[in-house]
Scaffold this motif. Structure first.
Motif, mmCIF file in Angstrom:
data_model
loop_
_atom_site.group_PDB
_atom_site.id
_atom_site.type_symbol
_atom_site.label_atom_id
_atom_site.label_comp_id
_atom_site.label_asym_id
_atom_site.label_seq_id
_atom_site.Cartn_x
_atom_site.Cartn_y
_atom_site.Cartn_z
ATOM 1 N N GLU A 1 0.808 -1.225 0.000
ATOM 2 C CA GLU A 1 0.000 0.000 0.000
ATOM 3 C C GLU A 1 0.836 1.269 0.000
ATOM 4 O OE1 GLU A 1 -4.095 -1.133 2.347
ATOM 5 O OE2 GLU A 1 -2.421 -0.352 3.530
ATOM 6 N N LEU A 2 2.115 1.156 0.363
ATOM 7 C CA LEU A 2 2.926 2.354 0.627
ATOM 8 C C LEU A 2 4.236 2.336 -0.140
ATOM 9 C CD1 LEU A 2 3.355 4.918 2.517
ATOM 10 C CD2 LEU A 2 4.653 3.373 3.994
ATOM 11 N N THR A 3 4.607 3.500 -0.672
ATOM 12 C CA THR A 3 5.937 3.714 -1.234
ATOM 13 C C THR A 3 6.661 4.739 -0.375
ATOM 14 O OG1 THR A 3 5.219 3.244 -3.498
ATOM 15 C CG2 THR A 3 7.255 4.503 -3.236
ATOM 16 N N VAL A 4 7.922 4.456 -0.071
ATOM 17 C CA VAL A 4 8.758 5.371 0.706
ATOM 18 C C VAL A 4 9.713 6.070 -0.252
ATOM 19 C CG1 VAL A 4 10.412 5.596 2.595
ATOM 20 C CG2 VAL A 4 8.628 3.824 2.699
ATOM 21 N N VAL A 5 9.662 7.405 -0.282
ATOM 22 C CA VAL A 5 10.560 8.196 -1.130
ATOM 23 C C VAL A 5 11.656 8.776 -0.246
ATOM 24 C CG1 VAL A 5 10.775 10.201 -2.643
ATOM 25 C CG2 VAL A 5 8.751 8.731 -2.786
ATOM 26 N N VAL A 6 12.908 8.458 -0.571
ATOM 27 C CA VAL A 6 14.050 8.899 0.225
ATOM 28 C C VAL A 6 14.838 9.950 -0.555
ATOM 29 C CG1 VAL A 6 16.168 8.190 1.408
ATOM 30 C CG2 VAL A 6 14.195 6.627 1.323
ATOM 31 N N PRO A 7 14.704 11.231 -0.212
ATOM 32 C CA PRO A 7 15.545 12.254 -0.831
ATOM 33 C C PRO A 7 16.923 12.238 -0.164
ATOM 34 C CG PRO A 7 13.515 13.176 0.131
ATOM 35 C CD PRO A 7 13.733 11.817 0.714
ATOM 36 N N THR A 8 17.982 12.427 -0.940
ATOM 37 C CA THR A 8 19.330 12.428 -0.364
ATOM 38 C C THR A 8 20.233 13.335 -1.185
ATOM 39 O OG1 THR A 8 21.128 10.990 0.371
ATOM 40 C CG2 THR A 8 20.079 10.429 -1.724
ATOM 41 N N ASN B 1 14.320 -4.074 -3.433
ATOM 42 C CA ASN B 1 13.058 -3.329 -3.349
ATOM 43 C C ASN B 1 13.244 -1.821 -3.530
ATOM 44 O OD1 ASN B 1 14.428 -3.190 -0.843
ATOM 45 N ND2 ASN B 1 12.523 -2.625 0.221
ATOM 46 N N VAL B 2 14.451 -1.412 -3.940
ATOM 47 C CA VAL B 2 14.778 0.019 -4.071
ATOM 48 C C VAL B 2 14.972 0.383 -5.540
ATOM 49 C CG1 VAL B 2 16.440 1.831 -3.520
ATOM 50 C CG2 VAL B 2 15.832 0.119 -1.789
ATOM 51 N N ALA B 3 14.289 1.452 -5.967
ATOM 52 C CA ALA B 3 14.529 2.041 -7.285
ATOM 53 C C ALA B 3 15.351 3.310 -7.054
ATOM 54 C CB ALA B 3 13.210 2.371 -7.971
ATOM 55 N N TYR B 4 16.564 3.327 -7.569
ATOM 56 C CA TYR B 4 17.504 4.429 -7.311
ATOM 57 C C TYR B 4 17.590 5.334 -8.544
ATOM 58 C CZ TYR B 4 21.972 6.870 -6.737
ATOM 59 O OH TYR B 4 22.941 7.825 -6.662
ATOM 60 N N PHE B 5 17.438 6.647 -8.315
ATOM 61 C CA PHE B 5 17.509 7.619 -9.413
ATOM 62 C C PHE B 5 18.465 8.741 -9.021
ATOM 63 C CE2 PHE B 5 13.345 5.630 -9.631
ATOM 64 C CZ PHE B 5 13.275 5.248 -10.967
ATOM 65 N N ARG C 1 13.386 17.032 -8.460
ATOM 66 C CA ARG C 1 13.733 15.647 -8.106
ATOM 67 C C ARG C 1 12.636 15.010 -7.278
ATOM 68 N NH1 ARG C 1 18.743 17.900 -6.941
ATOM 69 N NH2 ARG C 1 18.474 17.622 -4.690
ATOM 70 N N TRP C 2 12.140 15.771 -6.305
ATOM 71 C CA TRP C 2 11.086 15.224 -5.443
ATOM 72 C C TRP C 2 9.819 14.961 -6.257
ATOM 73 C CZ3 TRP C 2 10.853 16.983 0.294
ATOM 74 C CH2 TRP C 2 12.138 17.009 0.833
ATOM 75 N N SER C 3 9.486 15.883 -7.145
ATOM 76 C CA SER C 3 8.291 15.719 -7.968
ATOM 77 C C SER C 3 8.436 14.512 -8.903
ATOM 78 C CB SER C 3 8.033 16.990 -8.781
ATOM 79 O OG SER C 3 6.906 16.844 -9.611
ATOM 80 N N ALA D 1 15.657 9.474 -4.415
ATOM 81 C CA ALA D 1 15.852 10.643 -5.281
ATOM 82 C C ALA D 1 17.165 11.297 -4.862
ATOM 83 C CB ALA D 1 14.686 11.609 -5.134
ATOM 84 N N ASP D 2 18.229 11.004 -5.604
ATOM 85 C CA ASP D 2 19.575 11.418 -5.214
ATOM 86 C C ASP D 2 20.059 12.583 -6.081
ATOM 87 O OD1 ASP D 2 22.132 11.632 -4.275
ATOM 88 O OD2 ASP D 2 22.767 9.611 -4.837
ATOM 89 N N GLY D 3 20.349 13.711 -5.423
ATOM 90 C CA GLY D 3 20.888 14.866 -6.138
ATOM 91 C C GLY D 3 22.359 15.071 -5.885
ATOM 92 N N SER D 4 23.037 14.057 -5.363
ATOM 93 C CA SER D 4 24.449 14.169 -4.996
ATOM 94 C C SER D 4 25.331 14.461 -6.203
ATOM 95 C CB SER D 4 24.928 12.865 -4.337
ATOM 96 O OG SER D 4 24.136 12.543 -3.215
ATOM 97 N N ASP D 5 26.494 15.031 -5.913
ATOM 98 C CA ASP D 5 27.447 15.313 -6.994
ATOM 99 C C ASP D 5 27.872 14.037 -7.702
ATOM 100 O OD1 ASP D 5 27.355 17.999 -6.272
ATOM 101 O OD2 ASP D 5 29.033 17.799 -4.873
#
Length: 305
Positions: free
Chosen positions: A6-13, A51-55, A65-67, A37-41
């Protein structure tokens, strides 16, 4: 747990691979769908659980990125969880049960703690905000809920939401580079459509990290005093007004009046709650008087010794 689907967890980093690894270790041991959602250099080069989709998209503004991450969510519920946060699995279950049982609620969260780890690996824990206990936004009409929102504001951005409502809130901020507007929209927009509840259960833990990026963006109270900030603010407010007008089928001028009243209460709350807060690019002599006095007194004490 039947709630895994039922739930998706979005992890901004952003530029914190050590904390991202810790977060992935935690969420990888569950069956929830996870989106990073990774905005790292640099792209993360550690192991990615199944179970993780990494972008990785460091060319995008933080709000974009969050959107983008939210648009990939297909589950009925979604939650943001920062890379320095942990969400209690039992807390998640309680929130999902509540939202499934009460369709007039847009979002739910539980009680939060913060913790620190010293150089001896001792852990110190305290409640994040005692005012969370018993807090809810429960007016029967959207105007009532928006009026309640900033009487005693409790941050909602890390709550569990009905997915379309959080998507709508974040989409209103996509063209901006200041995540404070996501934080505001994630409280205002869901309150237009429904109620919010803080359940009396342990829900989240956040590590206090010195030098965290929480102060990297200007708060709206000062952002709107600057030319570029005012342009962004007006564009964002227009999006929120349009959402309200469409949701309530009222003329734009009526929606504008309600949203401006809501934002006025927000700025009053911010000024009252953080009286010593200053603009990020302010000179010393533009600081609040009592802040200047504190600094001058400290200097005099130092000189005495």
């Amino acid at each position: 747990m039947r709630h895994f689907d039922e739930l998706t967890v979005v992890v901004p980093t952003y530029n914190r691979p050590k904390y991202l690894k810790r977060s992935l270790d935690y969420w990888g041991a569950t069956a929830f769908k996870i989106i990073v959602a990774d905005g790292s250099d640099k792209k993360y080069d550690g192991d990615i659980p199944l179970n993780v989709a990494y972008f990785h998209s460091n060319e995008l503004l933080i709000n974009e990125r969050w959107s983008n991450a939210l648009q990939k969510v297909k589950t009925p519920y979604v939650v943001f969880c920062a890379d320095d946060d942990f969400l209690s699995l039992s807390g998640i279950k309680n929130c999902l049960d509540y939202l499934n049982n009460f369709s007039d609620y847009s979002s739910a969260q539980g009680l939060a703690v913060t913790f620190e780890i010293d150089n001896k690996r001792d852990v110190f824990v305290e409640m994040a905000n005692a005012k969370m206990v018993g807090h809810q936004i429960d007016g029967d009409f959207s105007s009532e809920r928006l009026d309640q929102l900033f009487d005693e504001y409790i941050y909602q951005i890390y709550s569990i939401y009905r997915t379309p409502l959080l998507q709508k809130a974040v989409d209103a901020c996509t063209d901006l580079d200041n995540p404070h507007y996501i934080e505001l929209a994630s409280a205002i927009v869901p309150s237009i459509f429904g109620k919010h509840k803080v359940l009396p259960v342990f829900y989240s833990a956040r590590q206090h990290i010195p030098g965290s990026s929480s102060g990297s963006f200007e708060v709206p109270r000062f952002d709107i005093l600057k030319a570029r900030g005012m342009i962004n603010y007006k564009a964002w407010k227009t999006n929120i007004v349009n959402i309200y007008a469409q949701a309530e089928s009222v003329p734009l001028e009526n929606a504008l009046r309600i949203i401006e009243k809501t934002l006025t209460k927000y700025y009053e709350w911010d000024s009252k709650t953080f009286p010593d807060r200053i603009a990020m690019d302010a000179s010393f002599w533009s600081f609040p008087t009592r802040y200047k006095i504190k600094v001058i007194l400290k200097i005099q004490v130092i000189k005495m010794y």
